[in-house]
Design an enzyme around this catalytic site. Structure first.
Site, PDB file in Angstrom:
ATOM      1  N   CYS A 160       0.696  -1.130  -0.147  1.00 28.64           N
ATOM      2  CA  CYS A 160      -0.002   0.068  -0.097  1.00 28.64           C
ATOM      3  C   CYS A 160       0.835   1.086   0.070  1.00 28.64           C
ATOM      4  O   CYS A 160       1.530   1.446  -1.072  1.00 28.64           O
ATOM      5  CB  CYS A 160      -0.919  -0.158   1.112  1.00 28.64           C
ATOM      6  SG  CYS A 160      -2.258   1.185   0.910  1.00 28.64           S
ATOM      7  N   HIS A 163      -3.724  -4.802   0.315  1.00 28.77           N
ATOM      8  CA  HIS A 163      -3.161  -5.516   1.667  1.00 28.77           C
ATOM      9  C   HIS A 163      -3.274  -6.996   1.809  1.00 28.77           C
ATOM     10  O   HIS A 163      -4.231  -7.684   2.395  1.00 28.77           O
ATOM     11  CB  HIS A 163      -3.904  -4.974   2.787  1.00 28.77           C
ATOM     12  CG  HIS A 163      -3.436  -3.460   3.148  1.00 28.77           C
ATOM     13  ND1 HIS A 163      -2.523  -3.276   3.806  1.00 28.77           N
ATOM     14  CD2 HIS A 163      -4.166  -2.147   2.566  1.00 28.77           C
ATOM     15  CE1 HIS A 163      -2.215  -1.918   3.903  1.00 28.77           C
ATOM     16  NE2 HIS A 163      -3.277  -1.310   3.125  1.00 28.77           N
ATOM     17  N   GLU A 215      -1.721  -8.822   3.590  1.00 31.16           N
ATOM     18  CA  GLU A 215      -1.380  -9.372   4.879  1.00 31.16           C
ATOM     19  C   GLU A 215      -2.855  -9.589   5.742  1.00 31.16           C
ATOM     20  O   GLU A 215      -3.030 -10.257   6.537  1.00 31.16           O
ATOM     21  CB  GLU A 215      -0.445  -8.565   5.684  1.00 31.16           C
ATOM     22  CG  GLU A 215      -1.073  -7.042   6.129  1.00 31.16           C
ATOM     23  CD  GLU A 215      -1.298  -6.174   5.141  1.00 31.16           C
ATOM     24  OE1 GLU A 215      -1.004  -6.204   4.104  1.00 31.16           O
ATOM     25  OE2 GLU A 215      -1.858  -5.058   5.611  1.00 31.16           O
TER      26      GLU A 215
END
Ligand code: MN
Length: 241
Positions: A104, A208, A210
């Site tokens: 990001c 994102h 994660e």
């Protein structure tokens, strides 16, 4: 020996912060996460000697002066001390050819550290119709597609020409300097992923992974696995010499 992965953190007036999902993704991938604070620019050489990989985490906006622009009205919160440590870390890691994963804001930092520019605010700066990139849905919802460029590291990881991602950004990379190439694009043309053609593993993604990993997204899992594998490979190569 596990690879030591530095993860940059956010800072406000009272605290350094980092979402647990970054830490968990590194632990799950077999690495040891180290959170890197601001204010340690003069020690970056020692820090990057220690690290086997760097994750530049998500966060607020970059200072537009870093790409020679004045602030637009729509610019959000900037943290110059964070920009400063992240730019230094990226420069040193690139020099050592140690793996970098930019997520990001980190994807944008990577681009600016290599001499690129950003849209300070895509809604007000991109003329053509654009998608909703600052999604209102929850964090794990995959709201828009990313079309993957053939022959890229990202294609070898995703093994697909299109993936679905989450999206929480109002800025985006604009001019993308060599050796970075675009490896994934949204349907509106926004560059959602970049990678270096000159380094072992230097990848930026605008979404994102994660967060998606916590929702068992297989593409995100493979992206982290590929990154950790690159860190282990480079660790072995550096130790050998
Ligand atoms: Mn997006």
């Amino acid at each position: 020996m596990k690879p030591i992965i530095g993860i940059t953190s956010n800072i406000d007036s009272a605290a350094h912060t980092l979402q647990n999902t970054y830490i968990q993704a590194v632990i799950d991938g077999g690495g040891v996460p180290f959170i890197i604070p601001t204010g340690v620019e003069s020690d970056v050489q020692q820090i990057t000697t220690l690290l086997n990989g760097l994750i530049i985490s998500g966060g607020g906006d970059m200072n537009p002066h870093l790409f020679n622009e004045e602030p637009w009205p729509e610019l959000g919160n900037v943290t110059p001390e964070r920009d400063s440590i992240e730019m230094e870390l990226v420069r040193h890691m690139l020099k050592l050819d140690k793996p970098i994963l930019g997520i990001c804001r980190g994807h944008q930092v990577l681009n600016v550290a290599l001499g690129g520019t950003l849209y300070q605010d895509i809604v007000s700066q991109v003329a053509s119709p654009i998608l909703q990139h600052d999604q209102k849905a929850k964090r794990e919802y995959q709201s828009h597609a990313v079309h993957i460029e053939k022959g890229t590291i990202l294609e070898s990881i995703t093994t697909s020409d299109k993936i679905m991602v989450n999206s929480f950004h109002h800025q985006a990379v604009k001019d993308i300097p060599s050796p970075l190439v675009v490896s994934g694009k949204a349907s509106d043309g926004i560059a959602e992923a970049v990678e270096s053609t000159d380094h072992h593993f230097v990848v930026g993604v605008q979404w994102h992974p994660e967060s998606l990993m916590q929702n068992s997204d297989q593409v995100s899992r493979r992206l982290f696995e590929a990154y950790m594998k690159a860190c282990v490979e480079r660790m072995a190569a550096v130790e050998y010499h």
